[in-house]
Write an enzyme that holds these catalytic residues in place. Structure first.
Site, PDB file in Angstrom:
ATOM      1  N   ASP A 277      36.664  44.498  53.046  1.00 42.30           N
ATOM      2  CA  ASP A 277      36.774  43.352  53.965  1.00 42.30           C
ATOM      3  C   ASP A 277      38.157  43.342  54.638  1.00 42.30           C
ATOM      4  O   ASP A 277      38.276  43.247  55.875  1.00 42.30           O
ATOM      5  CB  ASP A 277      36.566  42.074  53.139  1.00 42.30           C
ATOM      6  CG  ASP A 277      36.317  40.837  53.975  1.00 42.30           C
ATOM      7  OD1 ASP A 277      36.154  40.969  55.198  1.00 42.30           O
ATOM      8  OD2 ASP A 277      36.291  39.740  53.397  1.00 42.30           O
TER       9      ASP A 277
ATOM     10  N   SER B 113      29.547  44.915  46.362  1.00 39.83           N
ATOM     11  CA  SER B 113      29.751  44.251  45.051  1.00 39.83           C
ATOM     12  C   SER B 113      30.388  45.122  43.966  1.00 39.83           C
ATOM     13  O   SER B 113      30.643  44.630  42.869  1.00 39.83           O
ATOM     14  CB  SER B 113      28.436  43.674  44.480  1.00 39.83           C
ATOM     15  OG  SER B 113      28.121  42.440  45.069  1.00 39.83           O
TER      16      SER B 113
ATOM     17  N   VAL C  46      35.851  44.311  43.587  1.00 32.25           N
ATOM     18  CA  VAL C  46      36.323  43.088  42.932  1.00 32.25           C
ATOM     19  C   VAL C  46      35.168  42.306  42.286  1.00 32.25           C
ATOM     20  O   VAL C  46      35.351  41.662  41.255  1.00 32.25           O
ATOM     21  CB  VAL C  46      37.039  42.193  43.974  1.00 32.25           C
ATOM     22  CG1 VAL C  46      37.435  40.852  43.374  1.00 32.25           C
ATOM     23  CG2 VAL C  46      38.278  42.890  44.491  1.00 32.25           C
TER      24      VAL C  46
HETATM   25  P1  ADP Z   1      33.124  43.427  46.569  1.00 33.02           P
HETATM   26  O1  ADP Z   1      33.948  42.156  46.571  1.00 33.02           O
HETATM   27  O2  ADP Z   1      31.758  43.241  47.213  1.00 33.02           O
HETATM   28  O3  ADP Z   1      33.075  44.067  45.231  1.00 33.02           O
HETATM   29  P2  ADP Z   1      35.167  45.328  47.514  1.00 33.02           P
HETATM   30  O4  ADP Z   1      35.693  45.470  48.890  1.00 33.02           O
HETATM   31  O5  ADP Z   1      36.104  44.862  46.441  1.00 33.02           O
HETATM   32  O6  ADP Z   1      33.881  44.361  47.626  1.00 33.02           O
HETATM   33  O7  ADP Z   1      34.546  46.701  47.047  1.00 33.02           O
HETATM   34  C1  ADP Z   1      33.306  47.205  47.493  1.00 33.02           C
HETATM   35  C2  ADP Z   1      33.383  48.726  47.531  1.00 33.02           C
HETATM   36  O8  ADP Z   1      34.019  49.127  48.744  1.00 33.02           O
HETATM   37  C3  ADP Z   1      34.190  49.349  46.401  1.00 33.02           C
HETATM   38  O9  ADP Z   1      33.427  50.410  45.852  1.00 33.02           O
HETATM   39  C4  ADP Z   1      35.448  49.865  47.092  1.00 33.02           C
HETATM   40  O10 ADP Z   1      35.934  51.051  46.483  1.00 33.02           O
HETATM   41  C5  ADP Z   1      34.919  50.181  48.468  1.00 33.02           C
HETATM   42  N1  ADP Z   1      35.899  50.233  49.565  1.00 33.02           N
HETATM   43  C6  ADP Z   1      37.106  49.637  49.671  1.00 33.02           C
HETATM   44  N2  ADP Z   1      37.675  49.934  50.855  1.00 33.02           N
HETATM   45  C7  ADP Z   1      36.798  50.744  51.530  1.00 33.02           C
HETATM   46  C8  ADP Z   1      36.803  51.406  52.794  1.00 33.02           C
HETATM   47  N3  ADP Z   1      37.833  51.300  53.653  1.00 33.02           N
HETATM   48  N4  ADP Z   1      35.717  52.174  53.131  1.00 33.02           N
HETATM   49  C9  ADP Z   1      34.659  52.281  52.303  1.00 33.02           C
HETATM   50  N5  ADP Z   1      34.602  51.685  51.099  1.00 33.02           N
HETATM   51  C10 ADP Z   1      35.653  50.920  50.708  1.00 33.02           C
END
Ligand code: ADP
Length: 188
Positions: free
Chosen positions: A39, A128, A131
């Protein structure tokens, strides 16, 4: 990179903000006002236009925020994609609070929105599994099934990318999918 479902599902490692597709999916939180992880990366690289549209959505149609499992669409600001589809994954508790169903709904509703905007190519992060703490193997099985079901029933989107941020996460997905496909083969 691995391909499934006649090449229409592509699993790969990368940064989703760099994908030149019609729509990328954001694992947002219900505030729609930005957060960490994917995000944060999307808002950082996409610039303020995305946040502005999210604020409009909050003001006009989602005063309490976006519920888990649902999805909304905005334009993509400075990103190479055309749209960002924001969906809110479930926070993992113990697997007995409907987490699987909410995660499945994220994929289905995001794909429905993509199809409604004639998006031929869509990229998903592993919703998901950051975090929000959803077990990665279980999330992989749900993503694979939900996307497969959608592609089987619909011609749009044409191609769906599952984008993993780390090679380990990609490998977990490929291993889970291989196990599913092998089990199906043994049944036949
Ligand atoms: P959530 O709160 O839904 O768990 P997160 O952003 O914390 O969302 O993580 C969701 C997934 O996205 C994780 O597996 C993380 O490693 C991955 N992630 C984080 N940054 C990126 C990015 N720039 N591109 C693709 N995946 C990402």
């Amino acid at each position: 990179m691995s391909q499934f479902y006649d090449g229409r599902l592509i699993a790969t490692v990368g940064d989703i903000t760099e994908f030149e597709v019609d729509a990328i999916v954001n694992a947002a939180n219900s505030s729609l006002l930005g957060g960490g992880g994917v995000d944060g990366a999307i808002h950082r690289r996409g610039g303020p236009a995305i946040l502005e549209e999210c604020k409009q959505l909050r003001r006009h149609s989602l005063p309490k925020g976006l519920p888990s499992g649902r999805a909304v669409i905005t334009r993509a600001g400075k990103l190479p994609a055309r749209y960002v589809i924001h969906t809110v994954g479930p926070v993992w508790q113990d697997g007995r609070h409907g987490e699987d169903d909410y995660l499945e709904a994220c994929y289905r509703n995001s794909l429905d929105l993509a199809a409604g905007h004639a998006a031929a190519t869509v990229a998903f992060p592993a919703i998901s599994t950051g975090v929000y703490g959803f077990p990665k193997d279980r999330a992989a099985r749900i993503a694979f099934a939900a996307i497969g079901e959608y592609l089987y029933r619909n011609t749009v989107p044409r191609s769906v990318y599952c984008v993993f941020f780390s090679p380990d996460d990609y490998q977990t997905f490929v291993d889970e999918v291989s196990a599913i496909l092998q089990a199906i083969e043994e049944q036949e």
